[in-house]
Design a protein around this motif. Structure first.
Motif, PDB file in Angstrom:
ATOM      1  N   GLY A 139       0.853  -1.198   0.188  1.00  0.00           N
ATOM      2  CA  GLY A 139       0.062   0.035  -0.068  1.00  0.00           C
ATOM      3  C   GLY A 139       0.770   1.341  -0.146  1.00  0.00           C
ATOM      4  O   GLY A 139       1.976   1.212   0.475  1.00  0.00           O
ATOM      5  N   VAL A 140       0.221   2.246  -0.489  1.00  0.00           N
ATOM      6  CA  VAL A 140       0.492   3.614  -0.642  1.00  0.00           C
ATOM      7  C   VAL A 140       2.103   3.789  -0.743  1.00  0.00           C
ATOM      8  O   VAL A 140       2.727   3.755  -2.024  1.00  0.00           O
ATOM      9  N   THR A 141       2.902   4.333   0.277  1.00  0.00           N
ATOM     10  CA  THR A 141       4.347   4.437   0.134  1.00  0.00           C
ATOM     11  C   THR A 141       4.984   3.161  -0.369  1.00  0.00           C
ATOM     12  O   THR A 141       6.274   3.514  -0.879  1.00  0.00           O
ATOM     13  N   ALA A 142       4.546   2.187  -0.346  1.00  0.00           N
ATOM     14  CA  ALA A 142       5.396   1.153  -0.848  1.00  0.00           C
ATOM     15  C   ALA A 142       5.549   1.321  -2.362  1.00  0.00           C
ATOM     16  O   ALA A 142       6.500   0.624  -3.072  1.00  0.00           O
ATOM     17  N   GLY A 143       4.597   1.774  -2.934  1.00  0.00           N
ATOM     18  CA  GLY A 143       4.905   2.208  -4.458  1.00  0.00           C
ATOM     19  C   GLY A 143       6.227   3.039  -4.798  1.00  0.00           C
ATOM     20  O   GLY A 143       6.530   2.983  -5.656  1.00  0.00           O
ATOM     21  N   MET A 144       6.603   4.102  -3.804  1.00  0.00           N
ATOM     22  CA  MET A 144       7.707   4.840  -3.998  1.00  0.00           C
ATOM     23  C   MET A 144       8.753   3.781  -3.864  1.00  0.00           C
ATOM     24  O   MET A 144       9.783   4.236  -4.427  1.00  0.00           O
ATOM     25  N   ASP A 145       8.781   2.974  -2.980  1.00  0.00           N
ATOM     26  CA  ASP A 145       9.923   1.928  -2.772  1.00  0.00           C
ATOM     27  C   ASP A 145      10.155   1.205  -3.932  1.00  0.00           C
ATOM     28  O   ASP A 145      11.146   1.008  -4.460  1.00  0.00           O
ATOM     29  N   LEU A 146       8.985   0.792  -4.823  1.00  0.00           N
ATOM     30  CA  LEU A 146       9.051  -0.024  -5.836  1.00  0.00           C
ATOM     31  C   LEU A 146       9.574   1.129  -7.196  1.00  0.00           C
ATOM     32  O   LEU A 146      10.584   0.592  -7.669  1.00  0.00           O
ATOM     33  N   ALA A 147       8.980   2.006  -7.018  1.00  0.00           N
ATOM     34  CA  ALA A 147       9.514   3.079  -7.998  1.00  0.00           C
ATOM     35  C   ALA A 147      11.195   3.482  -7.650  1.00  0.00           C
ATOM     36  O   ALA A 147      12.116   3.632  -8.776  1.00  0.00           O
ATOM     37  N   LEU A 148      11.692   3.457  -6.757  1.00  0.00           N
ATOM     38  CA  LEU A 148      13.214   3.677  -6.406  1.00  0.00           C
ATOM     39  C   LEU A 148      13.944   2.438  -6.811  1.00  0.00           C
ATOM     40  O   LEU A 148      15.090   2.703  -7.618  1.00  0.00           O
ATOM     41  N   ALA A 149      13.338   1.174  -6.831  1.00  0.00           N
ATOM     42  CA  ALA A 149      13.926  -0.092  -7.683  1.00  0.00           C
ATOM     43  C   ALA A 149      14.145  -0.011  -8.952  1.00  0.00           C
ATOM     44  O   ALA A 149      14.803  -0.303  -9.500  1.00  0.00           O
ATOM     45  N   LEU A 150      12.971   0.649  -9.569  1.00  0.00           N
ATOM     46  CA  LEU A 150      12.970   0.952 -10.925  1.00  0.00           C
ATOM     47  C   LEU A 150      14.054   1.967 -11.464  1.00  0.00           C
ATOM     48  O   LEU A 150      14.672   1.786 -12.398  1.00  0.00           O
ATOM     49  N   VAL A 151      14.309   2.849 -10.762  1.00  0.00           N
ATOM     50  CA  VAL A 151      15.314   3.867 -10.916  1.00  0.00           C
ATOM     51  C   VAL A 151      16.803   3.098 -10.931  1.00  0.00           C
ATOM     52  O   VAL A 151      17.487   3.351 -11.700  1.00  0.00           O
ATOM     53  N   GLU A 152      16.840   2.321  -9.828  1.00  0.00           N
ATOM     54  CA  GLU A 152      18.042   1.534  -9.754  1.00  0.00           C
ATOM     55  C   GLU A 152      18.230   0.662 -10.945  1.00  0.00           C
ATOM     56  O   GLU A 152      19.364   0.618 -11.611  1.00  0.00           O
ATOM     57  N   MET A 153      17.203  -0.088 -11.234  1.00  0.00           N
ATOM     58  CA  MET A 153      17.347  -0.932 -12.426  1.00  0.00           C
ATOM     59  C   MET A 153      17.687   0.001 -13.655  1.00  0.00           C
ATOM     60  O   MET A 153      18.515  -0.516 -14.631  1.00  0.00           O
ATOM     61  N   ASP A 154      17.222   1.117 -13.825  1.00  0.00           N
ATOM     62  CA  ASP A 154      17.330   1.962 -15.040  1.00  0.00           C
ATOM     63  C   ASP A 154      18.468   2.743 -15.094  1.00  0.00           C
ATOM     64  O   ASP A 154      19.255   2.571 -16.100  1.00  0.00           O
ATOM     65  N   TRP A 155      19.046   3.254 -14.002  1.00  0.00           N
ATOM     66  CA  TRP A 155      19.986   4.290 -13.902  1.00  0.00           C
ATOM     67  C   TRP A 155      21.079   4.030 -12.837  1.00  0.00           C
ATOM     68  O   TRP A 155      22.154   4.820 -12.829  1.00  0.00           O
ATOM     69  N   GLY A 156      21.060   2.938 -12.206  1.00  0.00           N
ATOM     70  CA  GLY A 156      22.232   2.424 -11.316  1.00  0.00           C
ATOM     71  C   GLY A 156      22.110   2.844  -9.831  1.00  0.00           C
ATOM     72  O   GLY A 156      21.025   3.843  -9.484  1.00  0.00           O
ATOM     73  N   HIS A 157      22.527   2.507  -9.145  1.00  0.00           N
ATOM     74  CA  HIS A 157      22.470   2.389  -7.711  1.00  0.00           C
ATOM     75  C   HIS A 157      22.626   3.587  -7.281  1.00  0.00           C
ATOM     76  O   HIS A 157      21.975   4.121  -6.280  1.00  0.00           O
ATOM     77  N   ASP A 158      23.705   4.349  -7.593  1.00  0.00           N
ATOM     78  CA  ASP A 158      24.137   5.669  -7.169  1.00  0.00           C
ATOM     79  C   ASP A 158      23.284   6.863  -7.296  1.00  0.00           C
ATOM     80  O   ASP A 158      22.798   7.659  -6.611  1.00  0.00           O
ATOM     81  N   VAL A 159      22.625   6.642  -8.703  1.00  0.00           N
ATOM     82  CA  VAL A 159      21.498   7.658  -9.003  1.00  0.00           C
ATOM     83  C   VAL A 159      20.242   7.235  -8.065  1.00  0.00           C
ATOM     84  O   VAL A 159      19.621   8.275  -7.300  1.00  0.00           O
TER      85      VAL A 159
END
Length: 345
Positions: free
Chosen positions: A177-197
């Motif tokens: 729920g809710v803020t977990a979607g932001m956790d997921l989105a952060l994982a997508l950013v990591e997948m696309d642009w790397g851990h440091d970003v």
């Protein structure tokens, strides 16, 4: 020693299509989008990392559960005529989900759009919509804890994991729920642009890259902290960048040019943790990265991350994550370049 920073070189704009409907939860829409689009602040100049389109039954104002309105760019009908590839198709959740599950036009659009999407994401109860059109059949999925029994009963072919913050099965990602979607989105950013970003995006949004509690302890790689005290902030960065160094209070205090007593007091005031507790947390996170992304032996990783031996690292993993380092690797190690995790992170 400076912390290594990396980012992907593929700077094409990635298309994000957010599916919404009346009485969607506004944070299910804007939370993930803020995380994803925030990556632009930490990438070299060039195209935006993500281009966003919000799609609903008709363009214009969409009322959400909070009473605030969102603006849809396109209707399902117009968006269906667009045959361009979609990088990420996201379906929002909210109190309007059950009505959305009965909306034939919405279901038809999601079914069609999913065929041209690189990955498909549901936020919170958006999993019900994916399940309704069969996309979750035979797959592991999660949703808001209150809705898990409903998802299980209504869609018995879905393997519901009740304690996950988010997880991935193939190209389909689901979140709690809710803020977990932001956790997921952060994982997508990591997948696309790397851990440091991703780490910079987490700090910018005042998020943890590893949740300290909640439905699951598995969120991502490093604890992102920032202290207003310059000496302590520098120490935190040093610990994250050098987990294998001798990080005793004596050594850290000397580096900060403070007495041990003053250093320990200021460290706790800035972080709410003792230096020893924070060092262990940072070492666990560094070990997690190595376990997920390398084939190094557990003994080697333990030495490199400051635990000295595998047994000390095992005990630390049990304290922080509830499983051993070996079990962690078995569950979360990447199997290929297109996979960053198989379960709740």
């Amino acid at each position: 020693m400076e912390q290594k920073r990396t980012c992907q070189t593929d700077r094409r704009e990635r298309s994000i299509v957010m599916v919404t409907y009346p009485d969607a939860h506004i944070l299910d829409v804007v939370g993930p989008l803020e995380v994803l689009t925030g990556a632009k602040y930490f990438l070299p100049a060039g195209p935006n990392p993500y281009g966003v389109s919000v799609v609903a039954k008709s363009p214009g104002a969409i009322a959400t559960t909070s009473g605030l309105t969102l603006t849809a760019d396109r209707s399902f009908a117009d968006a269906t005529d667009d045959t361009a590839p979609i990088d990420t198709l996201i379906v929002a959740g909210g109190h309007g989900t059950m009505a959305a599950v009965g909306d034939a036009e919405l279901l038809a659009y999601v079914r069609t759009a999913a065929t041209r999407a690189r990955r498909i994401v549901s936020i919170c109860t958006g999993a019900m919509i994916l399940a309704e059109i069969g996309l979750l059949d035979g797959k592991r999925a999660c949703t808001h804890w209150w809705w898990c029994p409903i998802l299980e009963k209504r869609y018995p072919k879905v393997q519901v994991e009740r304690d996950a913050i988010y997880l991935r099965d193939g190209n389909i990602w689901t979140s709690a729920g809710v803020t977990a979607g932001m956790d997921l989105a952060l994982a997508l950013v990591e997948m696309d642009w790397g851990h440091d970003v991703a780490l910079q995006v987490a700090r910018y949004n005042v998020m943890y890259m590893m949740r300290p509690g909640g439905q699951s302890q598995f969120s991502a790689h490093l604890v992102a902290r920032h202290a207003e005290d310059p000496a302590i902030d520098d120490t935190l960065k040093h610990i994250l960048a050098n987990p294998g160094d001798p990080l005793t209070v004596t050594a850290l205090a000397a580096r900060a040019c403070l007495s041990e007593r003053t250093f320990a007091r200021r460290f706790r005031a800035a972080t709410g943790m003792t230096p020893a507790a924070h060092v262990e947390t940072a070492r666990v996170q560094s070990a997690r990265v190595a376990l997920e992304t390398t084939a190094q032996s557990i003994e080697h990783i333990a030495r490199d991350t400051g635990f000295d031996n595998a047994e000390r690292m095992r005990r630390a993993f049990q304290r922080h994550l509830g499983i051993s380092a070996t079990e962690y690797r078995d569950r979360f190690r990447r199997s290929g370049p297109d996979r960053i995790r198989d379960g709740p992170a």
